[in-house]
Design a protein around this motif. Structure first.
Motif, short mmCIF file in Angstrom:
data_model
loop_
_atom_site.label_atom_id
_atom_site.label_comp_id
_atom_site.label_asym_id
_atom_site.label_seq_id
_atom_site.Cartn_x
_atom_site.Cartn_y
_atom_site.Cartn_z
N GLY A 1 0.81 -1.21 0.00
CA GLY A 1 0.00 0.00 0.00
C GLY A 1 0.84 1.26 0.00
N ILE A 2 1.95 1.24 -0.73
CA ILE A 2 2.86 2.39 -0.82
C ILE A 2 2.69 3.06 -2.18
CG2 ILE A 2 5.29 3.07 -0.94
CD1 ILE A 2 5.88 0.97 1.18
N HIS A 3 2.48 4.38 -2.17
CA HIS A 3 2.16 5.10 -3.41
C HIS A 3 3.17 6.19 -3.76
CE1 HIS A 3 -1.77 3.09 -3.50
NE2 HIS A 3 -1.80 3.29 -2.19
N SER A 4 4.22 6.32 -2.98
CA SER A 4 5.25 7.32 -3.25
C SER A 4 6.60 6.63 -3.23
CB SER A 4 5.23 8.44 -2.20
OG SER A 4 3.98 9.10 -2.20
N PHE A 5 7.49 7.02 -4.16
CA PHE A 5 8.78 6.34 -4.19
C PHE A 5 9.83 7.16 -4.95
CE2 PHE A 5 6.26 4.66 -7.76
CZ PHE A 5 7.11 4.84 -8.84
N VAL A 6 11.06 6.85 -4.62
CA VAL A 6 12.24 7.34 -5.33
C VAL A 6 12.86 6.12 -6.00
CG1 VAL A 6 14.56 8.29 -5.04
CG2 VAL A 6 12.65 9.21 -3.70
N SER A 7 12.96 6.14 -7.31
CA SER A 7 13.50 4.99 -8.04
C SER A 7 14.71 5.41 -8.87
CB SER A 7 12.43 4.37 -8.93
OG SER A 7 11.96 5.30 -9.89
N PHE A 8 15.38 4.42 -9.48
CA PHE A 8 16.58 4.70 -10.27
C PHE A 8 17.59 5.51 -9.48
CE2 PHE A 8 13.50 4.39 -13.95
CZ PHE A 8 14.01 3.21 -14.46
N ASN A 9 17.72 5.24 -8.19
CA ASN A 9 18.67 5.99 -7.35
C ASN A 9 18.47 7.50 -7.47
OD1 ASN A 9 20.16 3.87 -6.09
ND2 ASN A 9 21.13 3.45 -8.06
N GLY A 10 17.20 7.92 -7.52
CA GLY A 10 16.89 9.34 -7.49
C GLY A 10 16.47 9.97 -8.80
N SER A 11 16.50 9.21 -9.90
CA SER A 11 16.24 9.81 -11.21
C SER A 11 14.77 9.78 -11.63
CB SER A 11 17.08 9.11 -12.29
OG SER A 11 18.45 9.39 -12.09
N TYR A 12 13.92 9.11 -10.87
CA TYR A 12 12.49 9.04 -11.22
C TYR A 12 11.70 8.99 -9.92
CZ TYR A 12 8.44 7.70 -14.11
OH TYR A 12 7.24 7.67 -14.77
N VAL A 13 10.97 10.08 -9.64
CA VAL A 13 10.32 10.25 -8.34
C VAL A 13 8.81 10.37 -8.52
CG1 VAL A 13 10.20 11.68 -6.26
CG2 VAL A 13 12.39 11.38 -7.44
N VAL A 14 8.10 9.65 -7.70
CA VAL A 14 6.63 9.62 -7.76
C VAL A 14 6.05 9.95 -6.40
CG1 VAL A 14 4.64 8.08 -8.01
CG2 VAL A 14 6.46 8.05 -9.72
N TYR A 15 5.06 10.82 -6.38
CA TYR A 15 4.33 11.16 -5.15
C TYR A 15 2.85 10.84 -5.34
CZ TYR A 15 2.03 13.92 -1.53
OH TYR A 15 1.23 14.32 -0.48
N GLU A 16 2.34 9.97 -4.52
CA GLU A 16 0.93 9.56 -4.60
C GLU A 16 0.55 9.17 -6.02
OE1 GLU A 16 -1.26 9.03 -2.05
OE2 GLU A 16 0.52 9.31 -0.79
N ASP A 17 1.37 8.30 -6.61
CA ASP A 17 1.14 7.72 -7.93
C ASP A 17 1.28 8.70 -9.10
OD1 ASP A 17 0.65 5.16 -6.83
OD2 ASP A 17 -1.45 5.67 -6.48
N SER A 18 1.79 9.91 -8.84
CA SER A 18 2.02 10.88 -9.91
C SER A 18 3.50 11.22 -9.99
CB SER A 18 1.22 12.17 -9.66
OG SER A 18 -0.17 11.92 -9.72
N THR A 19 4.06 11.20 -11.20
CA THR A 19 5.48 11.52 -11.39
C THR A 19 5.73 12.99 -11.13
OG1 THR A 19 5.60 9.80 -13.09
CG2 THR A 19 7.41 11.39 -13.00
N VAL A 20 6.72 13.29 -10.28
CA VAL A 20 7.01 14.68 -9.92
C VAL A 20 8.42 15.11 -10.31
CG1 VAL A 20 5.33 14.70 -8.04
CG2 VAL A 20 7.69 14.04 -7.56
N TYR A 21 9.29 14.16 -10.71
CA TYR A 21 10.66 14.52 -11.05
C TYR A 21 11.28 13.41 -11.88
CZ TYR A 21 15.69 15.43 -10.45
OH TYR A 21 17.02 15.66 -10.67
N THR A 22 11.96 13.79 -12.98
CA THR A 22 12.71 12.82 -13.77
C THR A 22 14.06 13.42 -14.16
OG1 THR A 22 11.78 13.58 -15.89
CG2 THR A 22 10.61 11.82 -14.74
N ASN A 23 15.05 12.56 -14.33
CA ASN A 23 16.40 12.98 -14.69
C ASN A 23 17.05 11.90 -15.54
OD1 ASN A 23 18.81 14.42 -14.78
ND2 ASN A 23 19.53 13.63 -12.82
N PRO A 24 16.69 11.81 -16.83
CA PRO A 24 17.24 10.76 -17.70
C PRO A 24 18.73 10.96 -17.97
CG PRO A 24 15.94 12.31 -18.98
CD PRO A 24 15.74 12.68 -17.54
#
Length: 262
Positions: free
Chosen positions: A59-82
């Motif tokens: 039941g987790i809906h917020s995450f930091v993935s790719f060691n910080g390059s793709y961030v999601v808050y409440e199932d919405s993307t808020v930051y990307t760094n390709p």
């Protein structure tokens, strides 16, 4: 010290034990946090599609993935760094010359540049991904943004060229004897957490993080309360505010209890 308002959890050897299973005490602890209104989030080197089932289960809906390059808050993307496209092309060309396997990863897919050698197979299989072994697509970077590369070489292979231009534009974080993440030079879980906290109107002092690996060191230092697992690498233990028990010995439960969240 104020109690944290949000807790970030690494996945491998933190939420998951060595068998890629969630200890019962960990699952209980997370649900108790959520019932108390404490926000729970994931901070991982993995791509979002690699831990979709885990997020749904907990039941987790917020995450930091790719060691910080793709961030999601409440199932919405808020930051990307390709990854920079031209530097990525140069790196792929060099690894082909060396005969090293390479993989491209975005938020939906993982594809190999060519065929997987034994080092790549062992590394990727250790992740126990909920999907078939990745297929080859040498043209993937021409048609997709890439948030992370995976390069496969041993600790004793000559990789000094990675510290030279233009390859030093990226950071290289080892997660397996043969597997190394390729991320933006300024990329880290700490940077991703910074972006998520900014979106939420929180400060680093409001956050706690649990981790065990080399890619958790900046995160453990950045947040107000950094907790290293008992099975963590030495540098993570040195960086953390304290060290809990290993993952398979109720590490997360005991750590949360220690800081007064349970």
């Amino acid at each position: 010290m104020a109690k944290p308002k949000i807790v970030f959890f690494d996945i491998d050897d933190t939420l998951y034990d060595q068998n890629k299973l969630i200890p019962a005490s960990t699952e209980e602890a997370i649900h108790r946090l959520q019932d108390k209104g404490v926000l729970t989030a994931i901070a991982t080197g993995r791509s979002p599609f690699m831990f979709r089932n885990l997020r749904n289960h907990l039941g987790i809906h917020s995450f930091v993935s790719f060691n910080g390059s793709y961030v999601v808050y409440e199932d919405s993307t808020v930051y990307t760094n390709p990854l920079n496209d031209s530097t990525l092309h140069a790196l792929v060309t060099r690894t082909r010359e060396l005969g090293w396997s390479f993989a491209f990863v975005n938020d939906q897919l993982i594809k190999l540049d060519g065929q997987a050698d034994e080092k790549a197979k062992e590394s990727i299989e250790s992740l126990k991904l909920p999907m078939p072994f990745p297929e080859s697509d040498a043209h993937f970077i021409e048609n997709h943004e890439v948030y992370q590369g995976l390069v496969f070489y041993g600790k004793h292979d000559d990789a000094r060229f990675l510290q030279q231009s233009p390859f030093d534009e990226f950071r290289y974080v080892r997660w397996h004897d043969y597997g190394v993440d390729v991320i933006p030079n300024r990329g880290s879980k700490a940077e991703g957490i910074k972006q998520l906290l900014k979106k939420m109107g929180l400060t680093p002092d409001d956050a706690c993080a649990f981790g065990d690996g080399n890619n958790d060191i900046e995160m453990l230092s950045y947040v107000g309360t950094g907790v290293a697992m008992g099975n963590a690498v030495d540098e993570a233990k040195k960086t953390a505010d304290f060290v809990t028990t290993p993952v398979h010995q109720d590490g997360i439960y005991n750590g949360l209890k220690h800081i007064g969240l349970l």
